[in-house]
Scaffold this motif. Structure first.
Motif, PDB file in Angstrom:
ATOM      1  N   THR A  36       0.852  -1.181   0.000  1.00 29.28           N
ATOM      2  CA  THR A  36       0.000   0.000   0.000  1.00 29.28           C
ATOM      3  C   THR A  36       0.895   1.239   0.000  1.00 29.28           C
ATOM      4  N   GLY A  37       0.331   2.357  -0.429  1.00 26.88           N
ATOM      5  CA  GLY A  37       1.158   3.554  -0.547  1.00 26.88           C
ATOM      6  C   GLY A  37       2.281   3.354  -1.553  1.00 26.88           C
ATOM      7  N   ALA A  58       1.095  -6.402  -6.078  1.00 21.37           N
ATOM      8  CA  ALA A  58      -0.114  -5.605  -6.193  1.00 21.37           C
ATOM      9  C   ALA A  58       0.172  -4.225  -5.626  1.00 21.37           C
ATOM     10  N   LEU A  59      -0.022  -3.200  -6.432  1.00 21.68           N
ATOM     11  CA  LEU A  59       0.299  -1.824  -6.063  1.00 21.68           C
ATOM     12  C   LEU A  59      -0.978  -1.099  -5.670  1.00 21.68           C
ATOM     13  N   LEU A  60      -1.130  -0.820  -4.378  1.00 22.93           N
ATOM     14  CA  LEU A  60      -2.327  -0.165  -3.863  1.00 22.93           C
ATOM     15  C   LEU A  60      -1.999   1.267  -3.483  1.00 22.93           C
ATOM     16  N   GLY A  61      -2.909   2.182  -3.769  1.00 20.68           N
ATOM     17  CA  GLY A  61      -2.705   3.571  -3.404  1.00 20.68           C
ATOM     18  C   GLY A  61      -3.629   4.476  -4.191  1.00 20.68           C
ATOM     19  N   GLU A  62      -3.530   5.772  -3.931  1.00 21.21           N
ATOM     20  CA  GLU A  62      -4.349   6.751  -4.629  1.00 21.21           C
ATOM     21  C   GLU A  62      -3.569   7.293  -5.823  1.00 21.21           C
ATOM     22  N   TRP A 111       1.952  -8.732   2.993  1.00 19.17           N
ATOM     23  CA  TRP A 111       1.194  -7.487   2.865  1.00 19.17           C
ATOM     24  C   TRP A 111       1.978  -6.393   3.577  1.00 19.17           C
ATOM     25  N   VAL A 112       2.417  -5.372   2.835  1.00 15.47           N
ATOM     26  CA  VAL A 112       3.189  -4.273   3.399  1.00 15.47           C
ATOM     27  C   VAL A 112       2.322  -3.019   3.435  1.00 15.47           C
ATOM     28  N   ASN A 113       2.067  -2.495   4.633  1.00 10.73           N
ATOM     29  CA  ASN A 113       1.336  -1.242   4.794  1.00 10.73           C
ATOM     30  C   ASN A 113       2.329  -0.088   4.819  1.00 10.73           C
ATOM     31  N   THR A 138      -2.582   7.391   7.685  1.00 15.15           N
ATOM     32  CA  THR A 138      -1.432   6.708   8.278  1.00 15.15           C
ATOM     33  C   THR A 138      -1.855   5.591   9.223  1.00 15.15           C
ATOM     34  N   TYR A 139      -2.695   5.903  10.192  1.00 16.86           N
ATOM     35  CA  TYR A 139      -3.073   4.892  11.189  1.00 16.86           C
ATOM     36  C   TYR A 139      -4.199   3.989  10.702  1.00 16.86           C
ATOM     37  N   LEU A 140      -5.351   4.583  10.336  1.00 17.32           N
ATOM     38  CA  LEU A 140      -6.474   3.735   9.934  1.00 17.32           C
ATOM     39  C   LEU A 140      -6.195   3.015   8.623  1.00 17.32           C
ATOM     40  N   GLY A 141      -5.382   3.606   7.749  1.00 17.81           N
ATOM     41  CA  GLY A 141      -4.979   2.889   6.543  1.00 17.81           C
ATOM     42  C   GLY A 141      -4.224   1.623   6.884  1.00 17.81           C
ATOM     43  N   CYS A 142      -3.366   1.712   7.899  1.00 17.84           N
ATOM     44  CA  CYS A 142      -2.632   0.537   8.374  1.00 17.84           C
ATOM     45  C   CYS A 142      -3.583  -0.475   9.015  1.00 17.84           C
ATOM     46  N   VAL A 143      -4.503  -0.004   9.831  1.00 20.57           N
ATOM     47  CA  VAL A 143      -5.474  -0.892  10.479  1.00 20.57           C
ATOM     48  C   VAL A 143      -6.324  -1.610   9.428  1.00 20.57           C
TER      49      VAL A 143
END
Length: 239
Positions: A36-37, A58-62, A111-113, A138-143
């Motif tokens: 992610t990110g 898998a590349l996750l992000g905005e 899975w890497v946050n 940062t926090y809830l994205g990790c959760v």
């Protein structure tokens, strides 16, 4: 960058010790990894490093454009890439993204946050919505990422979740209340989840990797209320 090589070597060891004891010496080639990110900074470098190891990433992000650019880097490095635009601050979107990844690639083993929103501003100078956004990303994205990963890894009893981000600092300084608070929250959250997994004798590993100060492209668009542009500390001169 040496830290990247050290990072995925660390994850490989983590899997060997906790998640895949029956597969010694196996590399990341052909295995499915989520980052992610992944569009910039540490997430981008991590995705590229896994690509060099032959992983399917898998590349996750905005921001699709940035993710597509990273996908090209992963493929040129020797890996495969899947672009999944998503706002990890929304739990249902994180679940949808995880379903899409495993539907296309198969079971995720790492899975890497790495999604992170930062800023430098006096606490009272940051608007409440700005403070909330840093906390959510940062926090809830990790959760949310951890929840999505564990819901899929625990039934298989294999895998590793890694929270990747800047160190919150032992002696916390000023001007970073939102991002530092989120980093500390991630540490406490991960420690609690790790104990839960240990008590159920799960072979799924959850850990935190903290990075030193680095000059990253995140600086230009993060929250700042300062009369100057900060930069990472320069390396100390060798003796």
């Amino acid at each position: 960058m040496i830290w990247v090589s050290d990072f995925y070597s660390f994850v490989e060891s983590l899997l060997a010790m906790h998640a895949m004891p029956d597969e010694p010496g196996r590399t990341f080639a052909g295995r499915n990894v989520v980052v992610t990110g992944a569009g910039e900074g540490a997430g981008r470098a991590t995705a590229r490093a896994f690509g060099e190891s032959g992983a399917r990433v898998a590349l996750l992000g905005e921001g699709r454009a940035g993710l597509e650019e990273v996908a090209g880097e992963v493929r040129r490095a020797g890996g495969e890439a899947l672009v999944v635009p998503v706002d990890m601050a929304e739990p249902w979107r994180a679940e949808e993204a995880a379903d899409r990844v495993e539907g296309r690639l198969g079971p995720v083993v790492v899975w890497v946050n790495a999604a992170f929103a930062s800023g430098r501003a006096p606490f009272l100078a940051a608007a409440p919505e700005e403070f909330e956004r840093v906390t959510r990303v940062t926090y809830l994205g990790c959760v949310n990422g951890t929840r999505a990963a564990l819901r899929r890894m625990l039934p298989r009893d294999t895998g590793a979740v890694v929270q990747l981000g800047p160190a919150p600092g032992e002696a916390d300084g000023p001007l970073g209340a939102a991002s530092r608070g989120a980093s500390h929250a991630i540490d406490g959250f991960t420690a609690s989840v790790r104990v839960e997994l240990r008590r159920r004798r799960s072979r799924v590993a959850v850990t935190v990797v903290r990075l030193p100060a680095v000059t990253a492209p995140a600086f230009p668009w993060d929250l700042f209320r300062l009369p100057y542009r900060p930069h990472a500390a320069r390396p100390a001169p060798s003796a």
